[in-house]
Design an enzyme around this catalytic site. Structure first.
Site, PDB file in Angstrom:
ATOM      1  N   LYS A 204       1.104  -1.163  -0.006  1.00 54.88           N
ATOM      2  CA  LYS A 204      -0.053  -0.006  -0.011  1.00 54.88           C
ATOM      3  C   LYS A 204       0.736   1.297  -0.115  1.00 54.88           C
ATOM      4  O   LYS A 204       0.595   2.310  -0.874  1.00 54.88           O
ATOM      5  CB  LYS A 204      -0.970  -0.152   1.241  1.00 54.88           C
ATOM      6  CG  LYS A 204      -1.706   1.065   1.351  1.00 54.88           C
ATOM      7  CD  LYS A 204      -2.964   1.081   2.455  1.00 54.88           C
ATOM      8  CE  LYS A 204      -3.543   2.378   2.889  1.00 54.88           C
ATOM      9  NZ  LYS A 204      -4.249   2.436   3.944  1.00 54.88           N
ATOM     10  N   GLU A 210      10.804  -4.651   4.231  1.00 56.00           N
ATOM     11  CA  GLU A 210      10.870  -5.977   3.779  1.00 56.00           C
ATOM     12  C   GLU A 210      10.489  -6.130   2.262  1.00 56.00           C
ATOM     13  O   GLU A 210      11.046  -6.984   1.446  1.00 56.00           O
ATOM     14  CB  GLU A 210       9.982  -6.881   4.788  1.00 56.00           C
ATOM     15  CG  GLU A 210      10.202  -6.948   6.248  1.00 56.00           C
ATOM     16  CD  GLU A 210       9.645  -5.862   6.849  1.00 56.00           C
ATOM     17  OE1 GLU A 210       9.228  -4.750   6.529  1.00 56.00           O
ATOM     18  OE2 GLU A 210       9.444  -5.959   8.318  1.00 56.00           O
ATOM     19  N   GLY A 265      -4.673  -1.854   5.295  1.00 55.80           N
ATOM     20  CA  GLY A 265      -4.040  -3.012   4.715  1.00 55.80           C
ATOM     21  C   GLY A 265      -4.738  -4.452   5.081  1.00 55.80           C
ATOM     22  O   GLY A 265      -4.875  -5.320   4.196  1.00 55.80           O
ATOM     23  N   ARG A 266      -4.864  -4.294   6.272  1.00 62.59           N
ATOM     24  CA  ARG A 266      -5.627  -5.585   6.706  1.00 62.59           C
ATOM     25  C   ARG A 266      -6.991  -5.850   6.213  1.00 62.59           C
ATOM     26  O   ARG A 266      -7.615  -6.889   6.514  1.00 62.59           O
ATOM     27  CB  ARG A 266      -5.355  -5.696   8.318  1.00 62.59           C
ATOM     28  CG  ARG A 266      -6.193  -4.769   8.891  1.00 62.59           C
ATOM     29  CD  ARG A 266      -5.769  -4.520  10.628  1.00 62.59           C
ATOM     30  NE  ARG A 266      -6.116  -3.266  11.283  1.00 62.59           N
ATOM     31  CZ  ARG A 266      -5.388  -2.246  11.291  1.00 62.59           C
ATOM     32  NH1 ARG A 266      -4.326  -1.876  10.645  1.00 62.59           N
ATOM     33  NH2 ARG A 266      -6.040  -1.129  11.896  1.00 62.59           N
ATOM     34  N   GLU A 351      -4.070  -5.883  15.191  1.00 64.88           N
ATOM     35  CA  GLU A 351      -3.647  -4.563  14.813  1.00 64.88           C
ATOM     36  C   GLU A 351      -4.804  -3.835  14.757  1.00 64.88           C
ATOM     37  O   GLU A 351      -4.575  -2.405  14.911  1.00 64.88           O
ATOM     38  CB  GLU A 351      -3.078  -4.776  13.261  1.00 64.88           C
ATOM     39  CG  GLU A 351      -1.958  -3.559  13.079  1.00 64.88           C
ATOM     40  CD  GLU A 351      -1.393  -3.840  11.673  1.00 64.88           C
ATOM     41  OE1 GLU A 351      -2.087  -3.975  10.445  1.00 64.88           O
ATOM     42  OE2 GLU A 351      -0.325  -3.563  11.535  1.00 64.88           O
ATOM     43  N   HIS A 382      -3.160 -32.559  19.719  1.00 63.67           N
ATOM     44  CA  HIS A 382      -2.133 -33.383  20.306  1.00 63.67           C
ATOM     45  C   HIS A 382      -0.962 -32.293  20.738  1.00 63.67           C
ATOM     46  O   HIS A 382      -0.010 -32.710  20.880  1.00 63.67           O
ATOM     47  CB  HIS A 382      -1.666 -34.241  19.095  1.00 63.67           C
ATOM     48  CG  HIS A 382      -2.728 -34.995  18.754  1.00 63.67           C
ATOM     49  ND1 HIS A 382      -2.863 -36.283  19.149  1.00 63.67           N
ATOM     50  CD2 HIS A 382      -3.659 -34.866  17.833  1.00 63.67           C
ATOM     51  CE1 HIS A 382      -3.845 -36.936  18.811  1.00 63.67           C
ATOM     52  NE2 HIS A 382      -4.473 -36.264  17.868  1.00 63.67           N
ATOM     53  N   LYS A 510       9.868  -0.005  13.753  1.00 66.96           N
ATOM     54  CA  LYS A 510      10.404   0.402  12.179  1.00 66.96           C
ATOM     55  C   LYS A 510      11.509   1.405  12.290  1.00 66.96           C
ATOM     56  O   LYS A 510      12.575   1.357  11.762  1.00 66.96           O
ATOM     57  CB  LYS A 510       9.374   0.908  11.409  1.00 66.96           C
ATOM     58  CG  LYS A 510       8.198  -0.257  10.918  1.00 66.96           C
ATOM     59  CD  LYS A 510       7.326   0.328   9.990  1.00 66.96           C
ATOM     60  CE  LYS A 510       6.205  -0.354   9.739  1.00 66.96           C
ATOM     61  NZ  LYS A 510       5.168   0.333   8.916  1.00 66.96           N
TER      62      LYS A 510
HETATM   63  O1  F6P Z   1       3.821  -2.506   9.705  1.00 65.89           O
HETATM   64  C1  F6P Z   1       2.396  -2.358   9.784  1.00 65.89           C
HETATM   65  C2  F6P Z   1       2.030  -2.518   8.279  1.00 65.89           C
HETATM   66  O2  F6P Z   1       1.664  -1.033   8.020  1.00 65.89           O
HETATM   67  C3  F6P Z   1       0.558  -2.987   8.148  1.00 65.89           C
HETATM   68  O3  F6P Z   1      -0.435  -2.209   8.547  1.00 65.89           O
HETATM   69  C4  F6P Z   1       0.371  -3.213   6.725  1.00 65.89           C
HETATM   70  O4  F6P Z   1      -0.518  -4.249   6.191  1.00 65.89           O
HETATM   71  C5  F6P Z   1       1.769  -3.792   6.565  1.00 65.89           C
HETATM   72  O5  F6P Z   1       2.571  -2.998   7.304  1.00 65.89           O
HETATM   73  C6  F6P Z   1       2.198  -3.751   4.935  1.00 65.89           C
HETATM   74  O6  F6P Z   1       2.138  -2.417   4.624  1.00 65.89           O
HETATM   75  P1  F6P Z   1       2.283  -1.947   3.106  1.00 65.89           P
HETATM   76  O7  F6P Z   1       1.185  -2.459   2.454  1.00 65.89           O
HETATM   77  O8  F6P Z   1       2.305  -0.476   3.157  1.00 65.89           O
HETATM   78  O9  F6P Z   1       3.680  -2.459   2.470  1.00 65.89           O
END
Ligand code: F6P
Length: 547
Positions: A204, A210, A265-266, A351, A382, A510
């Site tokens: 987003k 990452e 995002g979620r 979140e 189990h 972060k």
């Molecule tokens: O670090 C949390 C977050 O901002 C989430 O809310 C989001 O889904 C995820 O990182 C990934 O963010 P993006 O889609 O901007 O890479």
């Protein structure tokens, strides 16, 4: 904004909180035996899902109190406000309009809805282009594999949906890479041919470390395999609100699908973030998935509270968390394809509702978002079910059970169903000391030994659980299930008086991560770092391979 009413300020909640232990510790097994209508009455159905909450530690007066709480909080009006696009995310000044992404019509959101429709059409075209073999890589080969690179909401939803709907899988395989640990990307790419692999950089913000790190490594992998810079656009799509950053990365506008700031995002799997799912299962199935969610949206804004699945699940969450004091919530899907459901729900619920202040910024005097955990049944039986049955903590459970299997192996599936129903019943009935003694006597254990062992075999029972069933797990019921938990999360946030749509708590890590990376990269002295972190940085320096 006007300060939200806190849960503790609501008369209905005050009433619930003042219930005596004898009212909250009721014996659910006895309630079911005494009231032949309970099993039928404590149910609700919508959008292909059936909720059975007869085994919750709740009686009619508790339920009436919860329904009263929903009325006081005006949950139906809050649901309508959510779907109408009111600016409920007050710290970021936005609505949370994920429901528009799956809507069949725009109802008052015409401009946004036309963008949604245009993007859906572009998603359809990309999905069909890739699935029909028209999209070709740098050497002219058709695309056989798609790798979605994203994290959090740009990963968990699409990953869950692709896995859950694998019986509907077409010819193109979709893979998911999220972790900045290079092993995640490396392990995935080892199985793939660069010439027939397409990457979706799903972010987003297009700023997530990452995702960008993995995206650059994927780029490098293609270049090393022989693709030229100019040919990379055959292998990269981007899903983002940040088209400029995607362009800087080298992804041309035609290969970028937009997202909007009013989609969290979620809550984004319904948008172009779901493109990998649409490729995996085909466009028609993806639209059935959207339609299932929309059916749940319609139910959410029209059903009375006592029959409203998301509202009921939320009221049960408040009951278990705030009245009975459970600090956690367990989700156990009895379907192997749903094994990623707890991961998805962890981000969705924790979140959203892992907050300590109200939407107006005041400290909350009660527990919010419980810790959510779980795994696919029967594996947990189990392992951690020991704690569910005999541990000292109350762990309310949602069982999720499709009643049929896509495998055609119905005899084996019958065992799975039996296990799910058995766990649900065992949590409720438990086993008394006298029953344990009887069982041991039946096995011929001498009385003294039986008396020694009985306390270990005893289970308190009366452990709250609900069962959500569906005839089958298919695109529509999956869509309904995810929308159900989205709206449950929203309702609980409203009852707790919090903003469920921001996530400031993830930011500090972060920032510090970037600082530490900078220090590690230049062998800096770690100015301003604490002594414990400095020692760990030193440990990394000592362990790193010497060049
Ligand atoms: O670090 C949390 C977050 O901002 C989430 O809310 C989001 O889904 C995820 O990182 C990934 O963010 P993006 O889609 O901007 O890479």
């Amino acid at each position: 904004m006007t300060a939200p009413t806190l849960l503790t300020d609501r008369p209905a909640y005050q009433q619930l909180a003042s219930l005596t232990p004898s009212q909250t510790q009721l014996d659910v097994t006895a309630e079911l035996a005494a009231d032949p209508t309970r099993a039928e009455r404590y149910t609700a159905t919508a959008a292909g899902l059936h909720l059975d909450y007869a085994k919750q530690r709740l009686d009619d007066s508790g339920l009436a109190g919860l329904l009263q709480l929903a009325e006081e909080a005006d949950l139906p009006a809050r649901a309508a406000a959510l779907l109408a696009g009111e600016e409920l995310n007050n710290t970021e000044g936005r609505p949370a309009l994920h429901s528009l992404l799956r809507a069949a019509s725009g109802s008052g959101q015409d401009e946004r809805f036309s963008e949604v429709c245009a993007t859906r059409e572009r998603m359809r075209q990309w999905a069909e282009r890739i699935n029909s073999g028209q999209q070709r890589g740098y050497s002219g080969q058709t695309i056989t594999d798609v790798v979605n690179i994203g994290i959090g909401g740009s990963d968990l939803g699409p990953r869950l949906v692709t896995e859950a709907l694998h019986p509907f899988q077409g010819l193109v395989a979709c893979h998911y890479v999220a972790n900045v640990d290079p092993a995640d990307l490396q392990d995935t790419l080892l199985q793939l041919d660069p010439a027939s692999t397409l990457f979706i950089i799903c972010s987003k913000s297009f700023r997530t470390e990452e995702t960008l790190t993995n995206g650059l490594a994927a780029r490098q992998w293609l270049l090393m395999a022989g693709a030229t810079e100019a040919e990379l656009d055959k292998h990269f799509l981007a899903i983002t609100t940040n088209l400029a950053a995607a362009a800087d990365f080298g992804i041309p506008e035609d290969n970028c699908l937009p997202l909007w700031d009013w989609v969290g995002g979620r809550y984004s799997v319904w948008s172009a973030v779901g493109l990998s799912c649409a490729i995996a299962v085909g466009w028609d199935h993806f639209t059935e998935f959207l339609a299932g969610a929309e059916a749940m949206d319609q139910h959410f804004i029209s059903a009375p509270v006592g029959q409203n699945l998301p509202m009921l699940l939320s009221l049960l969450e408040i009951w278990n968390c705030n009245v009975l004091g459970a600090g956690n919530h367990v989700v156990l899907p009895y379907d192997n394809s749903l094994q990623k459901l707890p991961d998805f729900l962890q981000q969705l619920t924790m979140e959203s509702n892992g907050k300590q202040v109200s939407a107006a910024g005041t400290q909350l005097p009660y527990q919010t978002g419980p810790v959510l955990w779980g795994s696919a049944g029967t594996m947990g039986q189990h392992s951690f079910h020991q704690l569910l049955h005999q541990g000292t903590r109350d762990c309310p459970v949602d069982f999720v059970l499709p009643l049929t299997t896509h495998t055609g192996m119905s005899a084996q599936h019958q065992r799975l169903v039996a296990n799910c129903l058995a766990q649900s019943r065992a949590l409720m009935v438990g086993r008394s000391e006298a029953e344990a003694l009887d069982a041991l006597a039946g096995r011929g254990v001498p009385l003294a030994e039986a008396e020694r062992l009985a306390p270990h075999m005893m289970m308190p029972g009366n452990r709250s659980n609900s069962v959500i069933t569906m005839d089958s797990l298919n695109p529509a019921t999956l869509g309904a299930l995810l929308a159900l938990y989205e709206h449950r999360t929203f309702c609980s946030g409203q009852l707790w008086g919090i903003n469920s749509f921001d996530q400031w708590g993830v930011e500090l890590g972060k920032e510090i991560g970037a600082e530490i990376l900078g220090e590690l990269s230049v062998d800096g002295a770690g100015v301003g770092m604490d002594a414990a972190t400095l020692r760990l940085m030193e440990a990394w320096r000592a362990a790193r391979p010497k060049s």
